[in-house]
Scaffold this active site. Structure first.
Site, PDB file in Angstrom:
ATOM      1  NE  ARG A  12     -14.386 -28.400  -1.080  1.00 21.07           N
ATOM      2  CZ  ARG A  12     -15.202 -28.774  -0.105  1.00 21.07           C
ATOM      3  NH1 ARG A  12     -15.669 -30.005  -0.081  1.00 21.07           N
ATOM      4  NH2 ARG A  12     -15.541 -27.927   0.853  1.00 21.07           N
ATOM      5  N   GLY A  13     -12.354 -26.733  -5.591  1.00 19.90           N
ATOM      6  CA  GLY A  13     -12.674 -25.304  -5.577  1.00 19.90           C
ATOM      7  C   GLY A  13     -11.530 -24.432  -6.082  1.00 19.90           C
ATOM      8  CG  ASP A  33      -7.943 -30.073   0.959  1.00 18.90           C
ATOM      9  OD1 ASP A  33      -8.516 -30.146   2.067  1.00 18.90           O
ATOM     10  OD2 ASP A  33      -8.330 -29.346   0.046  1.00 18.90           O
ATOM     11  CG  ASP A  69      -5.706 -29.925  10.431  1.00 12.55           C
ATOM     12  OD1 ASP A  69      -5.790 -28.687  10.230  1.00 12.55           O
ATOM     13  OD2 ASP A  69      -6.397 -30.512  11.287  1.00 12.55           O
ATOM     14  CB  VAL A  70      -3.471 -25.211   7.446  1.00  6.66           C
ATOM     15  CG1 VAL A  70      -3.219 -25.533   5.992  1.00  6.66           C
ATOM     16  CG2 VAL A  70      -4.915 -24.789   7.691  1.00  6.66           C
ATOM     17  CG  ASN A  96      -6.924 -21.804  -1.750  1.00 11.34           C
ATOM     18  OD1 ASN A  96      -7.568 -20.835  -2.160  1.00 11.34           O
ATOM     19  ND2 ASN A  96      -7.434 -23.039  -1.718  1.00 11.34           N
ATOM     20  CE1 TYR A 161     -14.235 -16.959   4.624  1.00 10.41           C
ATOM     21  CE2 TYR A 161     -15.177 -14.999   3.620  1.00 10.41           C
ATOM     22  CZ  TYR A 161     -14.425 -16.153   3.518  1.00 10.41           C
ATOM     23  OH  TYR A 161     -13.861 -16.507   2.301  1.00 10.41           O
ATOM     24  CE  LYS A 165     -10.735 -15.997   3.762  1.00 15.96           C
ATOM     25  NZ  LYS A 165      -9.657 -16.887   3.296  1.00 15.96           N
TER      26      LYS A 165
HETATM   27  P1  NAD Z   1     -13.778 -24.965  -0.642  1.00 14.98           P
HETATM   28  O1  NAD Z   1     -14.489 -25.312   0.606  1.00 14.98           O
HETATM   29  O2  NAD Z   1     -14.197 -25.644  -1.900  1.00 14.98           O
HETATM   30  O3  NAD Z   1     -12.204 -25.175  -0.498  1.00 14.98           O
HETATM   31  C1  NAD Z   1     -11.529 -25.004   0.716  1.00 14.98           C
HETATM   32  C2  NAD Z   1     -10.559 -26.160   0.873  1.00 14.98           C
HETATM   33  O4  NAD Z   1      -9.832 -25.951   2.092  1.00 14.98           O
HETATM   34  C3  NAD Z   1     -11.301 -27.505   1.007  1.00 14.98           C
HETATM   35  O5  NAD Z   1     -10.758 -28.448   0.105  1.00 14.98           O
HETATM   36  C4  NAD Z   1     -11.057 -27.886   2.456  1.00 14.98           C
HETATM   37  O6  NAD Z   1     -10.993 -29.291   2.681  1.00 14.98           O
HETATM   38  C5  NAD Z   1      -9.720 -27.215   2.733  1.00 14.98           C
HETATM   39  N1  NAD Z   1      -9.489 -27.047   4.173  1.00 14.98           N
HETATM   40  C6  NAD Z   1     -10.351 -26.636   5.121  1.00 14.98           C
HETATM   41  N2  NAD Z   1      -9.791 -26.714   6.340  1.00 14.98           N
HETATM   42  C7  NAD Z   1      -8.528 -27.168   6.146  1.00 14.98           C
HETATM   43  C8  NAD Z   1      -7.442 -27.466   7.017  1.00 14.98           C
HETATM   44  N3  NAD Z   1      -7.553 -27.319   8.354  1.00 14.98           N
HETATM   45  N4  NAD Z   1      -6.290 -27.912   6.493  1.00 14.98           N
HETATM   46  C9  NAD Z   1      -6.159 -28.097   5.148  1.00 14.98           C
HETATM   47  N5  NAD Z   1      -7.147 -27.844   4.268  1.00 14.98           N
HETATM   48  C10 NAD Z   1      -8.317 -27.396   4.773  1.00 14.98           C
HETATM   49  O7  NAD Z   1     -13.934 -23.381  -0.804  1.00 14.98           O
HETATM   50  P2  NAD Z   1     -13.216 -22.346  -1.784  1.00 14.98           P
HETATM   51  O8  NAD Z   1     -14.255 -21.342  -2.111  1.00 14.98           O
HETATM   52  O9  NAD Z   1     -12.470 -23.025  -2.855  1.00 14.98           O
HETATM   53  O10 NAD Z   1     -12.195 -21.636  -0.761  1.00 14.98           O
HETATM   54  C11 NAD Z   1     -10.808 -21.508  -0.997  1.00 14.98           C
HETATM   55  C12 NAD Z   1     -10.329 -20.200  -0.380  1.00 14.98           C
HETATM   56  O11 NAD Z   1     -10.940 -19.110  -1.078  1.00 14.98           O
HETATM   57  C13 NAD Z   1     -10.697 -20.005   1.077  1.00 14.98           C
HETATM   58  O12 NAD Z   1      -9.613 -19.412   1.774  1.00 14.98           O
HETATM   59  C14 NAD Z   1     -11.872 -19.042   1.012  1.00 14.98           C
HETATM   60  O13 NAD Z   1     -12.021 -18.323   2.208  1.00 14.98           O
HETATM   61  C15 NAD Z   1     -11.474 -18.185  -0.152  1.00 14.98           C
HETATM   62  N6  NAD Z   1     -12.531 -17.422  -0.810  1.00 14.98           N
HETATM   63  C16 NAD Z   1     -13.598 -18.046  -1.394  1.00 14.98           C
HETATM   64  C17 NAD Z   1     -14.552 -17.273  -2.044  1.00 14.98           C
HETATM   65  C18 NAD Z   1     -15.744 -17.897  -2.740  1.00 14.98           C
HETATM   66  O14 NAD Z   1     -16.628 -17.158  -3.179  1.00 14.98           O
HETATM   67  N7  NAD Z   1     -15.811 -19.217  -2.875  1.00 14.98           N
HETATM   68  C19 NAD Z   1     -14.428 -15.874  -2.086  1.00 14.98           C
HETATM   69  C20 NAD Z   1     -13.339 -15.292  -1.463  1.00 14.98           C
HETATM   70  C21 NAD Z   1     -12.388 -16.064  -0.846  1.00 14.98           C
END
Ligand code: NAD
Length: 258
Positions: A12-13, A33, A69-70, A96, A161, A165
């Site tokens: 997702r996302g 995921d 699971d990473v 990601n 966080y 990062k």
């Molecule tokens: P999200 O929560 O929708 O997606 C994160 C995904 O990572 C989820 O599908 C989750 O199940 C998966 N995940 C979590 N723990 C995991 C694990 N142990 N093993 C495998 N998968 C795992 O959020 P997002 O916003 O799409 O985040 C994606 C990346 O973007 C992240 O690294 C986040 O820190 C980064 N990010 C997001 C934003 C934002 O504004 N949304 C901004 C900067 C960076």
């Protein structure tokens, strides 16, 4: 030439946006995921989210899905092996997967601190170690890490966080130096603000998408939040640019410029 791409957190996302962009580019993608419900401050993806995403993405090209699971090295190895066995190689690793938590340092639970670092930082260490033997064999290989503008500037109540990062950017630069001789380019994308579960279920929970869009229009110079498509486009570029390594590229509408 079509390449084989593994995207963690791809259900997702932003991860799904990255998968879409590679598929549109003609590449083959494995989205990886969490397959089991993992307890966190907000819901993470489940096996059915992962399967639904793969079903939706199939319209764009060749895509498979695997539970990952990473934080577990063996799980990372299985995901890498599935890509290599099914597709014949692994050319691009997109690290990601990530989680967020926030709050004042003196009230921040130690277990949450550890979990954020296990996923956001150690997850990249695990995946990179699992993938490296195959990336070294590829003629056109790259690693792209999802960092954040939170990896460039600290914020109140975001110390864990942000620190995680900043670590992703340090890892990116170090790996870029270390792997250059092997022909593996390593870069990071730094998304600004993307409307995903991190915002809607945690950072701005219960405020609604309209309030989110309005707040971001005021805050971001280009007057809108970033989309998963904006980030996908940048990641395909970073994975393809032949003479670019070690950079951490903002895709943030001008919210961060350094
Ligand atoms: P999200 O929560 O929708 O997606 C994160 C995904 O990572 C989820 O599908 C989750 O199940 C998966 N995940 C979590 N723990 C995991 C694990 N142990 N093993 C495998 N998968 C795992 O959020 P997002 O916003 O799409 O985040 C994606 C990346 O973007 C992240 O690294 C986040 O820190 C980064 N990010 C997001 C934003 C934002 O504004 N949304 C901004 C900067 C960076």
């Amino acid at each position: 030439m079509s390449r084989n791409i593994l995207v963690t957190g791809g259900a997702r996302g932003i991860g799904k946006g990255i998968a879409k962009a590679f598929l549109t580019n003609g590449d083959r993608v494995l989205i990886a995921d969490l397959g089991i419900r993992s307890s966190w401050k907000y819901d993470l993806s489940t096996e059915s989210d992962l399967n639904d995403a793969a079903e939706e993405l199939k319209e764009l090209g060749s895509v498979d899905a695997i539970n990952l699971d990473v934080t577990e090295f063996e799980s990372c190895l299985s995901a890498v092996m599935q890509m290599v066995e099914d597709a014949g190689s692994l050319d691009v690793l997109v690290n990601n997967a990530g989680i967020v938590d926030s709050g004042p340092i003196d009230a921040f639970p130690e277990a949450n601190w550890d979990r954020v670092f296990e996923v956001n930082v150690k997850g990249i260490y695990n995946m990179t170690r699992a993938a490296l033997p195959y990336l070294r064999e590829s003629e056109d290989s790259a690693i792209v890490n999802t960092a954040s503008i939170a990896g460039k500037r600290g914020s109140a109540n975001m110390s864990c966080y942000c620190a995680s990062k900043f670590a992703v950017i340090g890892l990116t630069q170090s790996l870029a130096q270390e792997l250059a001789q092997s022909g593996i380019r390593v870069n990071a994308v730094c998304p600004g603000i993307v409307g995903t579960a991190m915002w809607f279920d945690h950072l701005m929970a219960n405020q609604g998408e309209e309030a989110f869009d309005a707040a971001m229009a005021r805050r971001i110079p280009l007057q809108r939040p970033q989309t998963i498509g904006d980030i996908g486009e940048a990641v395909v570029y970073l994975a393809s640019a032949k003479n670019v390594t070690g950079i951490s590229m903002n895709v943030a509408g001008g919210l961060e410029m350094n």
